[in-house]
Scaffold this motif. Structure first.
Motif, short mmCIF file in Angstrom:
data_model
loop_
_atom_site.label_atom_id
_atom_site.label_comp_id
_atom_site.label_asym_id
_atom_site.label_seq_id
_atom_site.Cartn_x
_atom_site.Cartn_y
_atom_site.Cartn_z
N GLU A 381 0.83 -1.20 0.00
CA GLU A 381 0.00 0.00 0.00
C GLU A 381 0.87 1.25 0.00
N ASP A 382 1.89 1.29 0.82
CA ASP A 382 2.78 2.46 0.87
C ASP A 382 3.53 2.63 -0.45
N ALA A 383 3.96 1.52 -1.04
CA ALA A 383 4.70 1.60 -2.30
C ALA A 383 3.82 2.17 -3.41
N LEU A 384 2.56 1.73 -3.49
CA LEU A 384 1.67 2.22 -4.54
C LEU A 384 1.27 3.66 -4.30
N THR A 385 1.06 4.02 -3.06
CA THR A 385 0.73 5.42 -2.74
C THR A 385 1.87 6.33 -3.15
N ALA A 386 3.11 5.90 -2.92
CA ALA A 386 4.28 6.69 -3.34
C ALA A 386 4.36 6.81 -4.86
N GLU A 388 1.83 7.37 -6.72
CA GLU A 388 0.65 8.14 -7.12
C GLU A 388 -0.50 7.24 -7.56
N ILE A 389 -0.71 6.16 -6.82
CA ILE A 389 -1.81 5.24 -7.10
C ILE A 389 -2.67 5.13 -5.85
N GLN A 390 -3.98 5.32 -6.02
CA GLN A 390 -4.91 5.17 -4.89
C GLN A 390 -5.09 3.69 -4.57
N VAL A 391 -5.10 3.37 -3.28
CA VAL A 391 -5.23 1.98 -2.86
C VAL A 391 -6.31 1.86 -1.80
N GLU A 392 -7.18 0.89 -2.00
CA GLU A 392 -8.14 0.52 -0.95
C GLU A 392 -7.83 -0.92 -0.57
N VAL A 393 -7.64 -1.17 0.72
CA VAL A 393 -7.28 -2.50 1.22
C VAL A 393 -8.51 -3.14 1.86
N ARG A 394 -8.74 -4.39 1.49
CA ARG A 394 -9.86 -5.14 2.08
C ARG A 394 -9.38 -6.53 2.48
N PRO A 395 -10.02 -7.12 3.50
CA PRO A 395 -9.75 -8.53 3.84
C PRO A 395 -10.45 -9.44 2.82
N ALA A 727 9.60 -11.25 0.48
CA ALA A 727 10.12 -10.03 -0.14
C ALA A 727 10.62 -9.05 0.91
N GLY A 728 11.11 -9.58 2.04
CA GLY A 728 11.57 -8.69 3.11
C GLY A 728 12.66 -7.75 2.65
N ASP A 729 13.61 -8.22 1.83
CA ASP A 729 14.67 -7.35 1.34
C ASP A 729 14.18 -6.42 0.25
N TRP A 730 13.19 -6.87 -0.55
CA TRP A 730 12.66 -6.03 -1.63
C TRP A 730 11.90 -4.82 -1.08
N ILE A 731 11.26 -4.97 0.08
CA ILE A 731 10.46 -3.87 0.63
C ILE A 731 11.30 -2.61 0.82
N GLY A 732 12.56 -2.78 1.22
CA GLY A 732 13.43 -1.63 1.41
C GLY A 732 14.22 -1.25 0.18
N TRP A 733 14.04 -1.96 -0.92
CA TRP A 733 14.79 -1.70 -2.17
C TRP A 733 14.30 -0.39 -2.80
N GLU A 734 15.20 0.40 -3.34
CA GLU A 734 14.84 1.72 -3.88
C GLU A 734 13.88 1.63 -5.07
N PHE A 739 8.72 -0.40 -9.35
CA PHE A 739 8.39 -1.67 -10.00
C PHE A 739 6.89 -1.95 -9.88
N TRP A 740 6.35 -1.81 -8.68
CA TRP A 740 4.93 -2.12 -8.49
C TRP A 740 4.03 -1.07 -9.13
N GLY A 741 4.42 0.18 -9.09
CA GLY A 741 3.63 1.23 -9.75
C GLY A 741 3.55 1.02 -11.25
N GLN A 742 4.68 0.65 -11.85
CA GLN A 742 4.69 0.40 -13.30
C GLN A 742 3.92 -0.88 -13.65
N MET A 743 3.98 -1.87 -12.76
CA MET A 743 3.21 -3.09 -13.01
C MET A 743 1.71 -2.78 -13.01
N ILE A 744 1.27 -1.99 -12.03
CA ILE A 744 -0.15 -1.62 -11.96
C ILE A 744 -0.58 -0.93 -13.24
#
Length: 918
Positions: A381-386, A388-395, A727-734, A739-744
């Motif tokens: 969620e934080d990565a997509l928000t950064a 410029e993508i709106q995110v709604e999280v649901r269970p 993806a513990g190491d990927w979370i802190g990757w610059e 990557f996730w924004g472009q995938m979306i």
């Protein structure tokens, strides 16, 4: 009888004679009349040559009788038809019972009908049709007085009767019910249900004058003088009366019309809520609310956006049109539903006090992220928000159940979500969202995702660019699996058939070196398929097909046999899956479960339906280090079984460090330095489909990131995860956010094409929604080379393509009827160039309430036009209801058999005259 046949062989049917202006005779086959000319000389010659010794007088009588008899036969062959004057008169009283008609006006209509049918004369018949959205023949045409009984009273005065019954029910429910009051309440509940059923069947929130007139025209007898007496306010919401007027005129059916007038009461109505169908992010626009009032009165207006109150205004309404503006509204991305409600001090009808509209705002992508572990969703969620993508999280419980909900998002993401968290209709909806609505879909890996989540052979697997068979890796330990299946009598029918399907699906996903067996049980246990190699799939299928339900329920023998078989197996992994829908007999289960666990055999259980002993099955699975599943939906059993099979085999789960290898360039990895990417610690093994693009692979060659186009949309599979486990190491990757924004953005709908300037306008008139599309290029030129496709998306229904008309350069329209008032309809607009989609957008439209309530006054102009076009009378006097002008109708009557009867009578007389001397 039917109409006369057309002329044949050049012989016309013009041989018509009129007798005293009452009878018309016509011959269908007049050519046979030519035989009369040949009969005269033949009869004369036969009489002259006759050997009969008859006196001249008798001979003449015999000749005449024979001539008449033969002439009758010729007449019969020519098929004469007598058209007799018909003085019958038929009147159908057609009564509008829609919600817009006041009960007081219906009182007058019923009183008029009863008076007009009180003393019907000879040949007069009357009937009644009640209509709203649909017509109903309430009283068939008969020569009798029409009287209102209790049943038809509830249908004609349905609103008044419903309100009366509802008030009495509330009164009864407020107190302690005595036996007689309980009986009354039960009766009233039945009557209320009957009224509601009638209202639904009649479609009382609509008025279709055309269908009512069409039914009346078909009901009236063709041979009588015919008339319709229409009682209505003339405010039609459906149908084409112009066409029906022509049909009535051609059929010589006159229509007397009576306007059902309304009391002069205070009335305030919400005429419309106007806003653009599309807007840009944070670009201001005005919301305009139009209110009509026939009185000067004070009112309060409340404005809602997406069900939340955003503004309240106090107004002093003037008589006539009033306009309230809410200026300079700005919105975020997505669909926004607006609702305006007016509450006036002086008002009568409340149904027309609400107006709705919808605005779609394009801009930043909007994503729905469904995450199994809500605490782990923050990383993505934080990565997509950064980005410029709106995110709604649901269970998992928040997975959309309706397409209209899903269409609020550009991309749907499943993160570690298993198939048993949703129904098959929901999976089908996701498939249609991508294929037909142009949406984007991404599945992210985890222990409950892909094949491990039970998606094998589901609509979700069809949508994804990867397949989910077991990974053929000989280094993985082999599995011995035994299914223990309940075949008691309660499993008969659909359950046992689904159990067979699930068993075969489990065998199908195993590796060739795995072992598979099936034990079925009722009161006793029976091996359907003894433990054998999973590669013998054909033999397994034949044995499983023998499964038949019947008997009691005793789990112990089947479970014990499975345990004994696995004890003797040399497989590295040993697993039992128990499936039952009931409560077991017997005892000793705790001891058996402890032995199973001690021998390193795992046991999972599946409870089917509410009758299953869930606590017992859960305790059993827990004692043997397995999983417990419960379902009320039999169709999910194959997904649960394959999920559990793959989970037990551990062959799809790869947990070892690796750096994904770039094997194909794409938008998602553009500008991402994968050579310096940190390790991922695991993934779910899958197999890429033939037409999919694999951008990232593992060291084993398995897809890590794959995507493809599916119908109008795109889907992608990222088989590792986006959280701390793998993806513990990927979370802190610059480059994580990039990557996730472009995938979306790579899988979201096509969006606005850079060379198109397309504008959409939606309007509703008389229950019909019209979509107008203005398609232009960058500098305003018309783009006729771009063809729009429009699909309507109704709640709970398949998308339906609409006819798109090209009405002017760059201008296209499509329309559809509004079936349900107050409901938002979504529709997809796909612009195609050379058959390929270049722009996809979703819009919405609604009709706030039935047009029934838009006009407080009767439409006398339409009723007058209807009467004039059909030679009828508007607002007739009592003596004019049965006053018919012009000639009487005529009834054709076949007479050929009359002539045959006459011939049959004359010929014996002729014989008697000659032989007996009569």
């Amino acid at each position: 009888m039917g109409p006369l046949p057309p002329p044949r062989d050049g012989i016309t049917n013009e041989r018509v004679h009129t007798v005293l202006g009452i009878v018309v005779i016509q011959f269908e086959h007049p050519i046979f009349l030519l035989a009369l000319a040949a009969l005269a000389p033949f009869l004369l010659y036969a009489s002259w040559k006759s050997y009969a010794d008859l006196k001249p007088r008798r001979k003449l009588i015999s000749l005449i009788l024979r001539a008449i008899a033969l002439a009758c036969i010729v007449f019969a062959l020519s098929k004469p038809v007598l058209t007799l004057r018909n003085t019958d008169e038929a009147v159908l009283f057609v009564v509008d019972v829609s919600d817009s008609v006041a009960p007081e006006a219906l009182d007058d209509a019923v009183d008029t009908i009863q008076k007009q049918t009180a003393s019907l004369g000879y040949g007069q018949s009357a009937g009644v049709i009640l209509f709203a959205g649909k017509p109903n023949l309430a009283f068939p045409l008969e020569r009798r007085k029409i009287e209102l009984n209790e049943s038809w009273k509830r249908k004609i005065f349905h609103r008044r009767e419903r309100d009366r019954i509802a008030a009495r029910i509330r009164e009864l429910e407020r107190g302690d019910l005595k036996p007689n009051e309980r009986s009354e309440l039960d009766k009233l509940q039945i009557e209320k249900a009957e009224i509601e059923s009638w209202r639904k069947d009649a479609g009382v929130d609509d008025t279709n004058l055309e269908s009512a007139c069409r039914l009346a025209r078909a009901t009236l007898p063709a041979e009588a003088r015919r008339r319709i007496v229409m009682f209505s306010d003339g405010n039609g919401t459906r149908g084409d009366m112009t066409k029906e007027m022509r049909e009535l005129s051609q059929a010589a059916v006159s229509v007397h019309s009576v306007a059902l007038k309304k009391k002069d009461v205070p009335e305030v109505l919400a005429e419309g809520l106007n806003a653009p169908a599309e807007a840009q992010v944070k670009a201001p626009f005005d919301l305009e609310f139009t209110i009509q009032s026939n009185r000067a009165t004070d009112a309060e207006v409340r404005i809602f956006r997406n069900k939340f109150l955003i503004a309240t205004r106090d107004l002093a309404l003037k008589e006539g049109k009033n306009v309230l503006e809410i200026p300079k509204l700005t919105l975020e991305e997505g669909f926004h539903e607006f609702e305006a409600v007016v509450s006036a001090k002086q008002d009568t009808i409340l149904e027309n006090n609400i107006a709705r509209t919808a605005v779609r705002v394009a801009g930043r992508p909007k994503v729905l992220l469904v995450e199994r572990e809500s605490a782990q969703a923050r990383y993505l969620e934080d990565a997509l928000t950064a980005a410029e993508i709106q995110v709604e999280v649901r269970p998992p419980g928040g997975i959309p159940a309706e397409m209209n909900d899903l269409l609020n998002y550009d991309v749907l993401i499943f993160s570690d979500i298993s198939a048993d968290q949703m129904t098959l209709p929901q999976m089908d909806m996701v498939k249609r969202y991508v294929r037909e609505m142009g949406g984007g879909f991404i599945m992210i890996g985890g222990e409950h995702s892909f094949g491990l989540g039970g998606y094998y052979r589901t609509p979700i697997e069809e949508t994804l660019p990867v397949k989910m068979p077991i990974r053929k890796n000989i280094e993985k330990p082999n599995l011995a699996l035994v299914l223990v299946i309940d075949k008691s009598g309660s499993m008969e029918g659909q359950k046992i058939e689904v159990a067979k399907e699930a068993a075969l699906a489990s065998a199908e996903v195993l590796k060739p070196n795995d072992q598979f067996g099936v034990v079925a049980f009722d009161s006793l246990a029976q091996w359907l398929c003894e433990l054998t190699s999973a590669s013998e799939f054909d033999a397994i299928s034949q044995r499983v097909a023998r499964l038949v339900a019947g008997g009691g329920t005793n789990i112990y023998p089947g479970l014990y046999d499975a345990y004994q078989a696995l004890q003797n197996s040399d497989a590295k992994l040993k697993h039992i899956i128990l499936m039952t829908d009931g409560v077991t007999e017997g005892s000793g289960y705790e001891e058996l479960a402890s032995h199973i666990a001690a021998d390193e055999i795992t046991l999972s259980t599946i409870g089917i339906g509410e009758d299953a002993d869930q606590k017992f099955l859960q305790d059993l699975a827990s004692a043997a280090n397995g999983e417990f599943y419960f379902t009320n939906d039999f169709n999910t059993i194959p997904q649960i079984l394959t999920k559990e099979t793959l989970r037990a085999s551990k062959s799809m789960l790869v947990e070892e460090p690796f750096v994904p290898k770039l094997v194909a360039k794409c938008d998602a990895v553009k500008g991402v330095d994968l050579e310096k990417a940190p390790f991922l610690l695991g993934y779910v093994a899958t197999q890429a489909k033939e037409t999919a693009t694999v951008a990232l692979r593992s060291d084993y060659g398995d897809p890590i990131f794959a995507f493809w186009r599916y119908g109008l949309g795109h889907s992608a599979a990222f088989t590792s995860d986006a959280k701390a486990r793998w993806a513990g190491d990927w979370i802190g990757w610059e480059y994580f956010s990039k990557f996730w924004g472009q995938m979306i953005r790579s899988v979201m709908s096509t969006g606005a094409h850079k060379d198109l300037r397309s504008r959409s306008r939606v309007s509703v008139q008389d229950g019909v929604a019209t979509i107008t599309l203005d398609v232009r290029g960058r500098v305003g030129e018309f783009r006729d080379d771009v063809q729009p496709d429009v699909s309507l998306v109704e709640t709970g229904a398949e998308p339906k393509g609409l006819e798109v008309k090209h009405i002017a350069p760059g201008l296209f329209t499509a329309e559809f009827p509004i079936a349900k008032y107050g409901e938002f309809y979504r529709f997809m607009v796909v612009h195609r160039q050379n058959g390929e989609p270049v722009d996809v957008r979703a819009l919405a439209v609604t009709e706030s309430y039935s047009p029934e309530f838009k006009n407080p006054l009767p439409n006398e102009l339409l009723l007058k036009e209807l009467s004039k076009a059909t030679s009828g009378i508007f607002d007739p006097k009592p003596e004019q209801y049965w006053a018919f002008e012009g000639e009487a109708g005529r009834t054709p009557q076949d007479t050929w058999w009359w002539w045959l009867v006459a011939a049959a009578i004359l010929l014996p007389i002729d014989i008697a005259t000659r032989r007996l001397g009569v």
